[in-house]
Structures are given as structure tokens and as C-alpha cells.
Design an enzyme around this catalytic site. Structure first.
Site, short mmCIF file in Angstrom:
data_model
loop_
_atom_site.label_atom_id
_atom_site.label_comp_id
_atom_site.label_asym_id
_atom_site.label_seq_id
_atom_site.Cartn_x
_atom_site.Cartn_y
_atom_site.Cartn_z
N ASP A 207 55.12 46.62 45.98
CA ASP A 207 56.18 47.39 45.33
C ASP A 207 57.54 46.72 45.51
OD1 ASP A 207 54.25 49.27 44.64
OD2 ASP A 207 54.73 50.59 46.31
N ASP B 122 49.88 52.78 49.68
CA ASP B 122 51.29 52.75 50.08
C ASP B 122 51.37 53.21 51.53
OD1 ASP B 122 52.19 51.92 47.58
OD2 ASP B 122 52.55 53.95 46.87
#
Length: 165
Positions: free
Chosen positions: A136, A117
Site C-alpha cells: 500500500d 494489512d
């Protein structure tokens, strides 16, 4: 189904290319933080071993592989479900977003042991502690699309041959 596969493939490629560029080319894995357009857009490295916001985060191999199997099962179920019944173009696109994003995060778990991320968005008076990635965003948008758009489609009428008089 071609649309679902094309969207899933495009999301998978976009996700993996952006992760490679930011993590390896820009060396975010070493720098940990890059201000892009502060405070609105920053890159902050976060290795997520769990699900959203680090839930179920654990360094256990059982959790890692369990999340891989779960993502594969959900992706497979969505693929089969979309394939079995007629759906609109937006529903097929939503399914592709969800599947492509899930596979993108699966690739990370296999190769990195965690999901990479890096996108962080904050406000001038608020520092967001969480990071996310393209996969995501796609998973969220795809799931929202499936929830909001499924059932809104017109059911096919029985006995119609397609000829109108």
C-alpha cells in the site's frame, strides 16, 4: 525499464517477506494485535477484501477477481506507458513502486482471498482504526511520484545526435 523491473521486484519481495513474517511467523493472524511501539506503531491484522480503507469490500469472488484483473490492467498500462516514452529515473522508480505494490496485493488476493494489512500507526490521543502494508505504501508513493514527476522532464530535442560543438 530495468530500473522499473528492479524496483517492482524489490517491493514485491519486501512486501511478501514482511507479510509472511508478521502473519505467519509472529502469528498475527491468530493474535490479531501486537503492540510494537505503542501507540505509534502497532501490528493489527486486517483482511482487506476491497480497495483502500475497505472500499468495495465484499466477499464475492467476482469482486475479488475483478480487483485482481483491474490491478493487472493498471500495472500493465503503467509498464507499457513508461516503456513507450523516455522518462527520468524518478519516474521509472515510481512506476516500479506502483507495479510492485500492486502485484504484492494481487498475490495476497490469489492466496488469501484478501489483502493482508497489518501496519497500524496511531497517536497518543487518536486510535487509528485502519491498517496497511508495504504494498500500500509503495502504491501510494508510486502513484504520487507519477503524478508529481511526469511532465517535469525535459523533452528530447529532435535532430540532436548527442554530439555537441
Amino acid at each position: 525499464m530495468q530500473l522499473t523491473a528492479k524496483v517492482a521486484g524489490a517491493i514485491l519481495i519486501l512486501d511478501q517477506v514482511t507479510k509472511y513474517a508478521v502473519v505467519h511467523v509472529m502469528e498475527l493472524d491468530r493474535k490479531a494485535a501486537i503492540d510494537v511501539f505503542p501507540p505509534w506503531l502497532n501490528f493489527r491484522m486486517a483482511w482487506n477484501q476491497g480497495v483502500n480503507f475497505g472500499l468495495l469490500s465484499h466477499e464475492s469472488e467476482i469482486v475479488r477477481w475483478g480487483l485482481i484483473v483491474l490491478a493487472l490492467a493498471i500495472s500493465g498500462w503503467v509498464w507499457i506507458w513508461v516503456r513507450r516514452e523516455p522518462h527520468s529515473v524518478p519516474v521509472h522508480a515510481s512506476a516500479g513502486l506502483l507495479i510492485g505494490g500492486a502485484i504484492g496485493n494481487i498475490v495476497d488476493r490469489i492466496f488469501y482471498g484478501a489483502v493482508a494489512d497489518f501496519i497500524n500507526m496511531s497517536l497518543p490521543s487518536w486510535n487509528n482504526p485502519y491498517s496497511f502494508n508495504i504494498a500500500d505504501i509503495a502504491i501510494f508513493a508510486g502513484a504520487a511520484g507519477l503524478v508529481l514527476l511526469t511532465g517535469k522532464e525535459e523533452a528530447p530535442r529532435k535532430g540532436r545526435t548527442g554530439n555537441s560543438r
